[in-house]
Design a protein around this motif. Structure first.
Motif, PDB file in Angstrom:
ATOM      1  N   ARG A 126       0.854  -1.181   0.000  1.00  0.00           N
ATOM      2  CA  ARG A 126       0.000   0.000   0.000  1.00  0.00           C
ATOM      3  C   ARG A 126       0.894   1.237   0.000  1.00  0.00           C
ATOM      4  O   ARG A 126       1.625   1.486   0.959  1.00  0.00           O
ATOM      5  CB  ARG A 126      -0.937   0.005   1.217  1.00  0.00           C
ATOM      6  N   ASP A 127       0.836   1.966  -1.078  1.00  0.00           N
ATOM      7  CA  ASP A 127       1.621   3.201  -1.220  1.00  0.00           C
ATOM      8  C   ASP A 127       3.111   2.955  -1.045  1.00  0.00           C
ATOM      9  O   ASP A 127       3.827   3.778  -0.467  1.00  0.00           O
ATOM     10  CB  ASP A 127       1.142   4.262  -0.208  1.00  0.00           C
ATOM     11  N   GLY A 128       3.577   1.799  -1.522  1.00  0.00           N
ATOM     12  CA  GLY A 128       5.005   1.522  -1.502  1.00  0.00           C
ATOM     13  C   GLY A 128       5.565   1.064  -0.174  1.00  0.00           C
ATOM     14  O   GLY A 128       6.784   0.992   0.004  1.00  0.00           O
ATOM     15  N   ASP A 129       4.681   0.693   0.791  1.00  0.00           N
ATOM     16  CA  ASP A 129       5.206   0.290   2.094  1.00  0.00           C
ATOM     17  C   ASP A 129       5.904  -1.069   2.055  1.00  0.00           C
ATOM     18  O   ASP A 129       6.602  -1.442   2.996  1.00  0.00           O
ATOM     19  CB  ASP A 129       4.115   0.304   3.172  1.00  0.00           C
ATOM     20  N   GLY A 130       5.731  -1.801   0.967  1.00  0.00           N
ATOM     21  CA  GLY A 130       6.443  -3.071   0.850  1.00  0.00           C
ATOM     22  C   GLY A 130       7.946  -2.886   0.747  1.00  0.00           C
ATOM     23  O   GLY A 130       8.720  -3.806   1.041  1.00  0.00           O
ATOM     24  N   ALA A 131       8.381  -1.688   0.348  1.00  0.00           N
ATOM     25  CA  ALA A 131       9.811  -1.419   0.223  1.00  0.00           C
ATOM     26  C   ALA A 131      10.477  -1.217   1.577  1.00  0.00           C
ATOM     27  O   ALA A 131      11.695  -1.087   1.665  1.00  0.00           O
ATOM     28  CB  ALA A 131      10.030  -0.187  -0.653  1.00  0.00           C
ATOM     29  N   THR A 132       9.663  -1.170   2.634  1.00  0.00           N
ATOM     30  CA  THR A 132      10.168  -0.951   3.992  1.00  0.00           C
ATOM     31  C   THR A 132      10.049  -2.230   4.809  1.00  0.00           C
ATOM     32  O   THR A 132       9.031  -2.923   4.745  1.00  0.00           O
ATOM     33  CB  THR A 132       9.359   0.166   4.690  1.00  0.00           C
ATOM     34  N   LEU A 140      -1.624 -16.420  14.787  1.00  0.00           N
ATOM     35  CA  LEU A 140      -1.643 -15.667  13.538  1.00  0.00           C
ATOM     36  C   LEU A 140      -1.575 -16.677  12.397  1.00  0.00           C
ATOM     37  O   LEU A 140      -0.719 -17.561  12.392  1.00  0.00           O
ATOM     38  CB  LEU A 140      -0.444 -14.724  13.466  1.00  0.00           C
ATOM     39  N   VAL A 141      -2.480 -16.554  11.434  1.00  0.00           N
ATOM     40  CA  VAL A 141      -2.520 -17.462  10.296  1.00  0.00           C
ATOM     41  C   VAL A 141      -2.261 -16.664   9.021  1.00  0.00           C
ATOM     42  O   VAL A 141      -2.924 -15.655   8.769  1.00  0.00           O
ATOM     43  CB  VAL A 141      -3.885 -18.176  10.196  1.00  0.00           C
ATOM     44  N   LEU A 142      -1.294 -17.111   8.232  1.00  0.00           N
ATOM     45  CA  LEU A 142      -0.972 -16.477   6.959  1.00  0.00           C
ATOM     46  C   LEU A 142      -1.046 -17.528   5.854  1.00  0.00           C
ATOM     47  O   LEU A 142      -0.438 -18.592   5.971  1.00  0.00           O
ATOM     48  CB  LEU A 142       0.432 -15.864   6.988  1.00  0.00           C
ATOM     49  N   LEU A 143      -1.773 -17.212   4.806  1.00  0.00           N
ATOM     50  CA  LEU A 143      -1.805 -18.064   3.626  1.00  0.00           C
ATOM     51  C   LEU A 143      -1.301 -17.233   2.452  1.00  0.00           C
ATOM     52  O   LEU A 143      -1.869 -16.179   2.138  1.00  0.00           O
ATOM     53  CB  LEU A 143      -3.221 -18.560   3.336  1.00  0.00           C
ATOM     54  N   CYS A 144      -0.243 -17.706   1.810  1.00  0.00           N
ATOM     55  CA  CYS A 144       0.320 -16.973   0.684  1.00  0.00           C
ATOM     56  C   CYS A 144      -0.555 -17.166  -0.551  1.00  0.00           C
ATOM     57  O   CYS A 144      -0.743 -18.290  -1.017  1.00  0.00           O
ATOM     58  CB  CYS A 144       1.748 -17.441   0.405  1.00  0.00           C
ATOM     59  N   LEU A 145      -1.095 -16.062  -1.057  1.00  0.00           N
ATOM     60  CA  LEU A 145      -1.871 -16.094  -2.296  1.00  0.00           C
ATOM     61  C   LEU A 145      -0.972 -15.839  -3.500  1.00  0.00           C
ATOM     62  O   LEU A 145      -1.175 -16.407  -4.568  1.00  0.00           O
ATOM     63  CB  LEU A 145      -2.985 -15.049  -2.251  1.00  0.00           C
ATOM     64  N   GLN A 146       0.042 -14.973  -3.302  1.00  0.00           N
ATOM     65  CA  GLN A 146       0.976 -14.655  -4.371  1.00  0.00           C
ATOM     66  C   GLN A 146       2.234 -14.056  -3.749  1.00  0.00           C
ATOM     67  O   GLN A 146       2.157 -13.060  -3.042  1.00  0.00           O
ATOM     68  CB  GLN A 146       0.358 -13.648  -5.342  1.00  0.00           C
ATOM     69  N   PRO A 147       3.404 -14.669  -3.963  1.00  0.00           N
ATOM     70  CA  PRO A 147       4.640 -14.071  -3.447  1.00  0.00           C
ATOM     71  C   PRO A 147       5.028 -12.835  -4.250  1.00  0.00           C
ATOM     72  O   PRO A 147       4.473 -12.585  -5.325  1.00  0.00           O
ATOM     73  CB  PRO A 147       5.670 -15.196  -3.627  1.00  0.00           C
ATOM     74  N   ALA A 148       5.958 -12.050  -3.711  1.00  0.00           N
ATOM     75  CA  ALA A 148       6.400 -10.843  -4.404  1.00  0.00           C
ATOM     76  C   ALA A 148       6.984 -11.195  -5.770  1.00  0.00           C
ATOM     77  O   ALA A 148       7.779 -12.130  -5.901  1.00  0.00           O
ATOM     78  CB  ALA A 148       7.438 -10.113  -3.563  1.00  0.00           C
ATOM     79  N   ASP A 152       7.654  -5.071  -5.747  1.00  0.00           N
ATOM     80  CA  ASP A 152       6.439  -5.642  -6.313  1.00  0.00           C
ATOM     81  C   ASP A 152       6.146  -5.041  -7.680  1.00  0.00           C
ATOM     82  O   ASP A 152       6.869  -4.175  -8.172  1.00  0.00           O
ATOM     83  CB  ASP A 152       5.266  -5.381  -5.365  1.00  0.00           C
ATOM     84  N   GLU A 153       5.086  -5.488  -8.277  1.00  0.00           N
ATOM     85  CA  GLU A 153       4.581  -4.894  -9.506  1.00  0.00           C
ATOM     86  C   GLU A 153       3.063  -4.960  -9.472  1.00  0.00           C
ATOM     87  O   GLU A 153       2.485  -5.853  -8.854  1.00  0.00           O
ATOM     88  CB  GLU A 153       5.127  -5.602 -10.739  1.00  0.00           C
ATOM     89  N   PRO A 154       2.397  -4.007 -10.098  1.00  0.00           N
ATOM     90  CA  PRO A 154       0.928  -3.987 -10.052  1.00  0.00           C
ATOM     91  C   PRO A 154       0.334  -5.136 -10.852  1.00  0.00           C
ATOM     92  O   PRO A 154       1.002  -5.745 -11.684  1.00  0.00           O
ATOM     93  CB  PRO A 154       0.586  -2.630 -10.687  1.00  0.00           C
ATOM     94  N   GLY A 155      -0.944  -5.410 -10.558  1.00  0.00           N
ATOM     95  CA  GLY A 155      -1.623  -6.443 -11.321  1.00  0.00           C
ATOM     96  C   GLY A 155      -1.662  -7.780 -10.619  1.00  0.00           C
ATOM     97  O   GLY A 155      -1.420  -7.890  -9.415  1.00  0.00           O
ATOM     98  N   PRO A 156      -1.935  -8.843 -11.352  1.00  0.00           N
ATOM     99  CA  PRO A 156      -2.130 -10.172 -10.751  1.00  0.00           C
ATOM    100  C   PRO A 156      -0.884 -10.753 -10.112  1.00  0.00           C
ATOM    101  O   PRO A 156      -0.987 -11.682  -9.319  1.00  0.00           O
ATOM    102  CB  PRO A 156      -2.589 -11.030 -11.942  1.00  0.00           C
ATOM    103  N   ARG A 157       0.300 -10.238 -10.438  1.00  0.00           N
ATOM    104  CA  ARG A 157       1.529 -10.767  -9.847  1.00  0.00           C
ATOM    105  C   ARG A 157       1.931 -10.034  -8.566  1.00  0.00           C
ATOM    106  O   ARG A 157       2.979 -10.312  -8.000  1.00  0.00           O
ATOM    107  CB  ARG A 157       2.676 -10.705 -10.856  1.00  0.00           C
ATOM    108  N   ALA A 158       1.113  -9.104  -8.103  1.00  0.00           N
ATOM    109  CA  ALA A 158       1.412  -8.368  -6.881  1.00  0.00           C
ATOM    110  C   ALA A 158       1.336  -9.298  -5.669  1.00  0.00           C
ATOM    111  O   ALA A 158       0.490 -10.192  -5.603  1.00  0.00           O
ATOM    112  CB  ALA A 158       0.433  -7.209  -6.715  1.00  0.00           C
ATOM    113  N   ARG A 159       2.215  -9.074  -4.685  1.00  0.00           N
ATOM    114  CA  ARG A 159       2.256  -9.914  -3.485  1.00  0.00           C
ATOM    115  C   ARG A 159       0.966  -9.765  -2.693  1.00  0.00           C
ATOM    116  O   ARG A 159       0.509  -8.660  -2.414  1.00  0.00           O
ATOM    117  CB  ARG A 159       3.446  -9.507  -2.608  1.00  0.00           C
ATOM    118  N   ARG A 160       0.393 -10.902  -2.295  1.00  0.00           N
ATOM    119  CA  ARG A 160      -0.829 -10.912  -1.498  1.00  0.00           C
ATOM    120  C   ARG A 160      -0.744 -12.031  -0.470  1.00  0.00           C
ATOM    121  O   ARG A 160      -0.456 -13.178  -0.809  1.00  0.00           O
ATOM    122  CB  ARG A 160      -2.078 -11.099  -2.368  1.00  0.00           C
ATOM    123  N   MET A 161      -1.005 -11.683   0.785  1.00  0.00           N
ATOM    124  CA  MET A 161      -1.030 -12.655   1.883  1.00  0.00           C
ATOM    125  C   MET A 161      -2.378 -12.564   2.580  1.00  0.00           C
ATOM    126  O   MET A 161      -2.794 -11.483   3.012  1.00  0.00           O
ATOM    127  CB  MET A 161       0.096 -12.372   2.886  1.00  0.00           C
TER     128      MET A 161
END
Length: 286
Positions: free
Chosen positions: A113-119, A131-139, A267-276
């Motif tokens: 969100r607004d480039g916070d993945g770079a931090t 805490l439960v995390l399921l990886c939907l798409q890695p970076a 990351d990159e926008p679109g379907p390849r964006a990281r999602r957990m």
């Protein structure tokens, strides 16, 4: 450290690399297919054997090292809404899914969100049992490792190297969480001994520092130093274990025994964006 599945192993990165069998369970394509069929139907049937494997493995792994990792739990090609529904069904085996924000959301998809993945996301503990995390798409371009640290190991290092800092970390600290889900004000030691003898932890890097200023009672120089000692130990390469999660992999973390964070990612926008996909759980079983 023990070679077996002893409770509260004070692990480091080398131990986890050598004992992946203790905390990481691979599922076959057939097992995943059976699980998906039962989860989609909302009742157990042909996947009974896989269900029992998970029911045995997850509590055992959490009991030994404070977390459990399941590889190939779901097919990431399935629609996100269906994956979320299937996961909610599977998690009934381990406790109750609880709200994780003031809006009462039971699930959240974490993304840049607004480039916070770079931090870097600093080490912390969430205010839930699991805490439960399921990886939907890695970076898409690397990074975004889930970072884990053993409270027992961190405690033992500080006890040996700077017992004065440990004394302060075992005192009560204030965490002002106004506006968030759950308790608004938490007063807790950062490192402590739990009733079962395991080393417990509760830490939120920014919150504990900001809370003192907000309350008009600034941290003492000794407290600042103790937090600095804690952070330095947490970020030692042999302590901070970085777990790269692939799409369809599940991670269950016991918040009172394992601190977690996240490395930066590109990351990159679109379907390849990281999602957990993130869920919080309440349980007395683990």
């Amino acid at each position: 450290m023990s070679d077996g599945t002893a409770t509260d192993v004070g692990w480091d990165t080398a131990y986890l690399e050598a004992r992946r069998d203790l905390w990481s369970l691979p599922l076959t394509a057939d097992e995943r297919r059976l699980l998906w069929k039962d989860a989609s139907a909302g009742r157990w049937g042909a996947a009974g054997g896989v269900r029992e494997r998970l029911r045995a493995f997850v509590p055992a792994a959490v009991g030994a090292v404070g977390f459990a990792h399941v590889r190939g739990l779901v097919d990431p090609a399935e629609p996100e809404e269906d994956v979320t529904s299937a996961l909610m069904f599977l998690l009934r085996e381990f406790g109750e899914v609880v709200p994780q924000n003031a809006a009462g959301d039971l699930t959240q998809v974490l993304r840049d969100r607004d480039g916070d993945g770079a931090t870097e996301l600093g080490f912390h503990c969430d205010t839930c049992d699991l805490l439960v995390l399921l990886c939907l798409q890695p970076a898409a371009r690397g990074g975004g490792l889930t970072k884990l640290a053993s409270a027992r190991r961190v405690h033992d290092i500080i006890e040996r190297e700077d017992p004065g800092a440990l004394t302060l970390l075992r005192e009560e600290w204030t965490f002002d969480r106004t506006g968030r889900a759950g308790p608004q004000l938490i007063v807790s030691p950062i490192l402590f001994t739990q009733e079962d003898g395991t080393v417990g932890c509760y830490y939120q890097t920014r919150t504990v520092r900001a809370s003192a200023e907000k309350a008009g009672r600034p941290l003492t120089p000794g407290q600042w130093d103790a937090l600095g000692v804690l952070d330095e130990v947490l970020y030692r390469p042999e302590i901070a274990f970085g777990l790269p999660m692939k799409a369809g992999e599940l991670l269950v973390i016991k918040n009172s025994r394992v601190l977690h964070g996240r490395s930066p990612y590109t990351d990159e926008p679109g379907p390849r964006a990281r999602r957990m996909l993130r869920l919080w759980m309440s349980t007395e079983a683990m």
